[in-house]
Design a protein around this motif. Structure first.
Motif, PDB file in Angstrom:
ATOM      1  N   ASP A 165      -0.193  -3.181  20.406  1.00 27.67           N
ATOM      2  CA  ASP A 165       1.464  -2.880  20.158  1.00 27.67           C
ATOM      3  C   ASP A 165       1.515  -3.640  18.721  1.00 27.67           C
ATOM      4  O   ASP A 165       1.071  -4.923  18.116  1.00 27.67           O
ATOM      5  CB  ASP A 165       1.636  -4.407  21.114  1.00 27.67           C
ATOM      6  N   GLY A 166       2.480  -2.797  17.932  1.00 31.70           N
ATOM      7  CA  GLY A 166       2.421  -3.081  16.325  1.00 31.70           C
ATOM      8  C   GLY A 166       1.606  -2.182  15.719  1.00 31.70           C
ATOM      9  O   GLY A 166       1.495  -2.175  14.325  1.00 31.70           O
ATOM     10  N   TYR A 167       0.643  -1.523  15.919  1.00 25.06           N
ATOM     11  CA  TYR A 167      -0.069  -0.560  15.926  1.00 25.06           C
ATOM     12  C   TYR A 167       0.232   0.662  15.409  1.00 25.06           C
ATOM     13  O   TYR A 167      -0.290   0.657  16.666  1.00 25.06           O
ATOM     14  CB  TYR A 167      -1.670  -0.807  15.599  1.00 25.06           C
ATOM     15  N   MET A 168      -0.517   1.504  15.082  1.00 29.87           N
ATOM     16  CA  MET A 168      -0.296   3.295  14.255  1.00 29.87           C
ATOM     17  C   MET A 168      -1.746   3.184  14.077  1.00 29.87           C
ATOM     18  O   MET A 168      -2.458   4.955  14.407  1.00 29.87           O
ATOM     19  CB  MET A 168       0.232   3.515  13.758  1.00 29.87           C
ATOM     20  N   PHE A 169      -2.754   3.164  13.195  1.00 27.13           N
ATOM     21  CA  PHE A 169      -3.653   3.258  12.947  1.00 27.13           C
ATOM     22  C   PHE A 169      -4.768   2.084  13.337  1.00 27.13           C
ATOM     23  O   PHE A 169      -4.738   0.777  13.238  1.00 27.13           O
ATOM     24  CB  PHE A 169      -4.006   3.813  12.497  1.00 27.13           C
ATOM     25  N   VAL A 170      -5.753   2.342  14.195  1.00 26.35           N
ATOM     26  CA  VAL A 170      -6.666   1.140  14.277  1.00 26.35           C
ATOM     27  C   VAL A 170      -8.593   2.117  13.668  1.00 26.35           C
ATOM     28  O   VAL A 170      -8.298   3.137  14.382  1.00 26.35           O
ATOM     29  CB  VAL A 170      -7.028   0.590  15.544  1.00 26.35           C
ATOM     30  N   TYR A 216      -8.773  10.684   3.607  1.00 26.23           N
ATOM     31  CA  TYR A 216      -9.261   9.565   4.118  1.00 26.23           C
ATOM     32  C   TYR A 216      -9.086   9.341   5.921  1.00 26.23           C
ATOM     33  O   TYR A 216     -10.293   9.387   6.337  1.00 26.23           O
ATOM     34  CB  TYR A 216      -9.598   8.560   3.343  1.00 26.23           C
ATOM     35  N   ILE A 217      -7.696   9.134   5.908  1.00 22.33           N
ATOM     36  CA  ILE A 217      -8.116   8.313   6.995  1.00 22.33           C
ATOM     37  C   ILE A 217      -7.473   9.974   8.230  1.00 22.33           C
ATOM     38  O   ILE A 217      -8.134   9.353   9.059  1.00 22.33           O
ATOM     39  CB  ILE A 217      -6.074   8.390   6.967  1.00 22.33           C
ATOM     40  N   LEU A 218      -7.620  10.783   8.668  1.00 23.02           N
ATOM     41  CA  LEU A 218      -7.703  11.921   8.558  1.00 23.02           C
ATOM     42  C   LEU A 218      -9.296  12.309   9.425  1.00 23.02           C
ATOM     43  O   LEU A 218     -10.126  12.376  10.359  1.00 23.02           O
ATOM     44  CB  LEU A 218      -6.488  13.574   8.574  1.00 23.02           C
ATOM     45  N   ALA A 233      -2.314   6.352  16.517  1.00 23.59           N
ATOM     46  CA  ALA A 233      -1.712   6.443  17.935  1.00 23.59           C
ATOM     47  C   ALA A 233      -0.792   7.637  18.290  1.00 23.59           C
ATOM     48  O   ALA A 233      -0.258   8.465  18.233  1.00 23.59           O
ATOM     49  CB  ALA A 233      -0.102   5.354  18.143  1.00 23.59           C
ATOM     50  N   PRO A 234      -1.721   7.744  19.923  1.00 20.10           N
ATOM     51  CA  PRO A 234      -1.250   8.875  20.243  1.00 20.10           C
ATOM     52  C   PRO A 234       0.051   9.065  20.373  1.00 20.10           C
ATOM     53  O   PRO A 234       1.097   8.505  20.958  1.00 20.10           O
ATOM     54  CB  PRO A 234      -2.250   8.899  21.702  1.00 20.10           C
ATOM     55  N   GLY A 235       0.370  10.202  20.636  1.00 21.75           N
ATOM     56  CA  GLY A 235       1.703  11.341  21.011  1.00 21.75           C
ATOM     57  C   GLY A 235       2.469  10.998  19.961  1.00 21.75           C
ATOM     58  O   GLY A 235       3.763  11.406  20.015  1.00 21.75           O
ATOM     59  N   PHE A 236       2.048  10.841  18.954  1.00 18.81           N
ATOM     60  CA  PHE A 236       3.402  10.821  17.645  1.00 18.81           C
ATOM     61  C   PHE A 236       2.590  11.492  16.843  1.00 18.81           C
ATOM     62  O   PHE A 236       0.829  11.990  16.705  1.00 18.81           O
ATOM     63  CB  PHE A 236       2.889   9.630  16.713  1.00 18.81           C
ATOM     64  N   ASP A 237       3.377  12.488  16.161  1.00 20.25           N
ATOM     65  CA  ASP A 237       2.750  13.500  15.153  1.00 20.25           C
ATOM     66  C   ASP A 237       1.916  12.629  13.654  1.00 20.25           C
ATOM     67  O   ASP A 237       2.516  11.775  12.945  1.00 20.25           O
ATOM     68  CB  ASP A 237       3.830  13.570  13.866  1.00 20.25           C
ATOM     69  N   PRO A 238       0.345  13.480  13.697  1.00 18.45           N
ATOM     70  CA  PRO A 238      -0.634  12.019  12.923  1.00 18.45           C
ATOM     71  C   PRO A 238       0.443  11.633  11.471  1.00 18.45           C
ATOM     72  O   PRO A 238       0.127  10.478  10.778  1.00 18.45           O
ATOM     73  CB  PRO A 238      -2.101  12.589  12.886  1.00 18.45           C
ATOM     74  N   HIS A 239       0.332  13.409  10.906  1.00 15.11           N
ATOM     75  CA  HIS A 239       1.215  13.525   9.661  1.00 15.11           C
ATOM     76  C   HIS A 239       2.594  12.260   9.138  1.00 15.11           C
ATOM     77  O   HIS A 239       2.270  11.201   8.374  1.00 15.11           O
ATOM     78  CB  HIS A 239       1.984  14.524   8.874  1.00 15.11           C
ATOM     79  N   ALA A 286       0.821 -10.544   6.678  1.00 18.34           N
ATOM     80  CA  ALA A 286       2.291 -11.101   7.320  1.00 18.34           C
ATOM     81  C   ALA A 286       2.443 -10.403   8.293  1.00 18.34           C
ATOM     82  O   ALA A 286       2.040  -9.771   8.780  1.00 18.34           O
ATOM     83  CB  ALA A 286       3.242 -11.751   6.937  1.00 18.34           C
ATOM     84  N   SER A 287       2.719 -11.461   9.747  1.00 17.70           N
ATOM     85  CA  SER A 287       2.499 -10.688  11.129  1.00 17.70           C
ATOM     86  C   SER A 287       4.224  -9.488  10.777  1.00 17.70           C
ATOM     87  O   SER A 287       3.996  -9.121  11.900  1.00 17.70           O
ATOM     88  CB  SER A 287       2.590 -11.917  12.509  1.00 17.70           C
ATOM     89  N   THR A 288       4.344  -9.945  10.807  1.00 20.17           N
ATOM     90  CA  THR A 288       5.872  -9.041   9.922  1.00 20.17           C
ATOM     91  C   THR A 288       6.374  -7.584   9.308  1.00 20.17           C
ATOM     92  O   THR A 288       6.537  -7.015   9.568  1.00 20.17           O
ATOM     93  CB  THR A 288       7.684 -10.179   9.834  1.00 20.17           C
ATOM     94  N   HIS A 289       4.718  -7.644   9.218  1.00 18.45           N
ATOM     95  CA  HIS A 289       4.260  -6.467   7.931  1.00 18.45           C
ATOM     96  C   HIS A 289       3.011  -5.491   8.569  1.00 18.45           C
ATOM     97  O   HIS A 289       2.185  -6.246   9.043  1.00 18.45           O
ATOM     98  CB  HIS A 289       3.909  -6.753   6.855  1.00 18.45           C
ATOM     99  N   ASP A 290       4.044  -4.238   8.943  1.00 19.16           N
ATOM    100  CA  ASP A 290       2.449  -3.117   9.743  1.00 19.16           C
ATOM    101  C   ASP A 290       1.914  -2.408   8.517  1.00 19.16           C
ATOM    102  O   ASP A 290       2.687  -1.912   8.218  1.00 19.16           O
ATOM    103  CB  ASP A 290       4.177  -2.283  10.759  1.00 19.16           C
ATOM    104  N   GLU A 291       0.448  -3.338   8.907  1.00 19.79           N
ATOM    105  CA  GLU A 291       0.139  -2.450   7.745  1.00 19.79           C
ATOM    106  C   GLU A 291      -0.866  -1.580   8.118  1.00 19.79           C
ATOM    107  O   GLU A 291      -1.332  -1.846   9.542  1.00 19.79           O
ATOM    108  CB  GLU A 291      -0.624  -3.135   6.586  1.00 19.79           C
ATOM    109  N   LEU A 292      -2.387  -0.813   7.293  1.00 19.97           N
ATOM    110  CA  LEU A 292      -4.019  -1.095   8.220  1.00 19.97           C
ATOM    111  C   LEU A 292      -4.008  -1.617   8.641  1.00 19.97           C
ATOM    112  O   LEU A 292      -4.269  -2.621   8.796  1.00 19.97           O
ATOM    113  CB  LEU A 292      -4.324  -0.361   6.774  1.00 19.97           C
TER     114      LEU A 292
END
Length: 581
Positions: free
Chosen positions: A492-497, A526-528, A539-545, A575-581
């Motif tokens: 939860d909260g991650y778009m990439f791991v 790099y990410i791709l 995260a599956p189910g979303f547009d990767p770009h 911080a826990s409120t900011h969604d980063e890598l």
């Protein structure tokens, strides 16, 4: 006496002659008799002479001695001179027959007459006024032109003739019932004196407690709604010796042609007739439920006043909370979805003495034929019925990308939609708000191959507004679903791991041109590349770009379109409120 010979003495002529003196005397005698008869005074009558000048087609009753009659007459002498007339006085002659209240000839002449019959009666003096006379000379023969208007007897009761009775009669009028009926009121000769039809309003009253004339009180008892009766009553059960104004004369028999439209008793409760039940009923309505139903509304005689079908829309309301008339509030409790029932509501539990105007009259009993489409309670949760496969190694959770099939209907079975009609699965990410909340809940903790039936209340479905043309407002939804495939999502909260350990020199690896800045192309490539090499997961189910654009935007803290080493941070460093890598 001699007769001359015929002037024509030809062969063809005939001669007249008398053969004897006797024949001549006979002829002379006949002549004298004829002469006397033509000049003689009238021969006295021994009895009355009756000539029926008009006879009605029907005669339900003929006058008998002891009956009371009302009739009009013109009294005349044989030469046509009038000596008396009830018409001139503007009132009928009212009298008992056979009680010596009339001249003897009239007493005899009235016996056997029918109402509306007309007779010319000739009465000899010995059956009239005899030798005495004032206005009428002694020894006068009297002629009376008589029209009978009414006849009754002191022993008469109200007479009831039912000429139409409905096939079904669930209830009859009893003492203290309140009724609504139409009537035409006439005298016995057919003269109309009153009609509720001309006022275009029923006559509404209690029965058997003295609010009506006695004959009507008696005549209405035992009637069914829709029944038609003719009630005939003597004046003792009508308006008696005084009548009623100019319309109903004194001592008049009355005839009422009545059709009963409605009846109830102030002690009545609603009546419920269940007309059909579904094969299964897992739940019955209770106070506080919100219900959607169709109805046809009629009066007790079948007169239509309203229908939800005509509006092509269900009636939606809370029940047991006073949002509808009291009788409907009661009648909708304890029903099943798809049940059909008839609810009969007395006026004190409906619209009372005032009604609603033109459609629902005052004091009207109402009949509602109701079809229950669905109901729910604001506290309802999603109901889940499940059939699991024999083996289940993984169950769905938030963030998973799933593929499933569904069939969607309303509670009454009305089709809404199906993934099968599109020839493909419906694909969503759980927890991403891509489906209604009720479906979101129903898809959690499923196994691949599992089948479920979800019953989703509207506050977890499409709410009060629904979906135009597809889902009605406040509709309970039923989904039959089958999970076909699941791809595990990210925490939860991650778009990439990262699947492997993160490189300690991550920023340098991204900065391909070594200008100490990472632009969008370098970041995306790099990410791709990490995803393709299996070192990381989006995260599956979303547009990767779109995901990568969002990730880059979060790293570009000063929003200048470039990421420097100072800006670049991993998720663990944020911080826990900011969604980063």
């Amino acid at each position: 006496i001699t007769f001359p010979k015929a002037r024509n003495s030809g062969k063809s002529a005939k001669r007249f002659s008398l053969s004897s003196r006797t024949e001549l005397q006979m002829i002379f005698f006949a002549f004298l008799v004829t002469l006397v008869a033509c000049n003689a005074p009238p021969v006295p009558l021994d009895d009355i002479v009756i000539e029926k000048t008009f006879t009605p087609e029907r005669c339900d009753r003929a006058v008998k001695s002891g009956d009371f009659v009302r009739y009009h007459y013109n009294g005349m002498f044989p030469d046509g001179k009038k000596f008396d007339s009830s018409y001139d006085r503007g009132t009928t002659y009212n009298v008992f027959v056979g009680r010596k209240q009339l001249i003897a000839g009239m007493d005899k002449a009235l016996v056997g007459m029918c109402v509306n019959e007309r007779r010319l009666v000739k009465i000899p003096p010995q059956l009239a006024y005899g030798k005495d006379g004032d206005i009428i000379p002694p020894e006068s023969i009297l002629h009376f032109d008589v029209l009978l208007l009414d006849v009754w007897n002191a022993d008469d009761k109200a007479q009831i003739q039912t000429y139409h009775k409905p096939e079904k009669c669930g209830r009859i009028v009893q003492v203290s019932d309140y009724v609504r009926y139409h009537y035409n009121g006439t005298l016995l000769d057919g003269t109309l004196f009153d009609s509720s039809h001309t006022r275009m309003r029923t006559y509404d009253t209690y029965v058997g407690i003295g609010w009506l004339i006695a004959g009507m009180d008696q005549g209405l008892l035992g009637m069914c709604v829709g029944e038609r009766r003719i009630i005939t009553m003597p004046p003792s059960l009508g308006y008696g010796e005084h009548g009623d104004g100019s319309d109903i004369p004194p001592q008049a028999s009355l005839v009422f042609d009545v059709v009963l439209l409605d009846l109830h008793n102030p002690k009545d409760e609603i009546a419920v007739e269940v007309q059909s039940l579904p094969d299964s009923c897992t739940r019955k309505s209770v106070e506080g439920d919100f219900m959607r139903y169709h109805y046809n509304g009629t009066l007790l005689d079948g007169t239509f006043f309203d229908s939800s079908y005509s509006r092509n829309r269900t009636y939606d309301t809370y029940i047991g909370k006073g949002y509808v008339i009291a009788g409907m509030d009661q009648g909708l409790l304890g029903v099943c979805v798809r049940e059909r029932r008839r609810i009969t509501i007395p006026p004190h539990l409906a619209y009372g003495e005032e009604g609603t105007g033109t459609k629902i009259p005052g004091s009207a009993v109402l009949v509602f034929d109701v079809h229950i489409i669905d109901f729910h309670n604001p506290s309802d949760k999603v109901e889940i019925t499940s059939v699991k496969p024999e083996k289940c190694s993984y169950t769905t959770k938030r963030g998973d990308f799933i593929k499933y099939h569904y069939n969607a209907t309303l509670m009454d079975g009305t089709y809404i939609d199906s993934s099968h009609s599109y020839g493909k699965t419906y694909d969503v990410v759980l927890g991403a708000g891509q489906v209604i909340p009720g479906m979101e809940q129903g898809l959690l903790e499923m196994c691949v191959g599992e089948k479920r039936t979800l019953v989703v209340p509207p506050h977890l479905g499409y709410g009060e507004r629904g979906v135009d043309g597809e889902v009605p407002g406040s509709a309970v939804l039923v989904f039959d679903i089958e999970l076909v495939n699941v791809e595990e999502g990210l925490p939860d909260g991650y778009m990439f791991v990262w699947n492997d350990d993160v490189s300690p020199d991550l920023f340098s690896e991204m900065d391909r041109n070594k200008d100490l800045e990472v632009d969008t192309t370098e970041f995306s490539d790099y990410i791709l590349r990490q995803v393709n090499d299996g070192k990381g997961r989006l995260a599956p189910g979303f547009d990767p770009h779109r995901i990568i654009e969002n990730m880059y935007s979060n790293q570009d803290r000063n929003k200048d379109g470039r990421i420097t080493a100072d800006e670049f941070k991993l998720k663990a460093d944020e911080a826990s409120t900011h969604d980063e890598l």
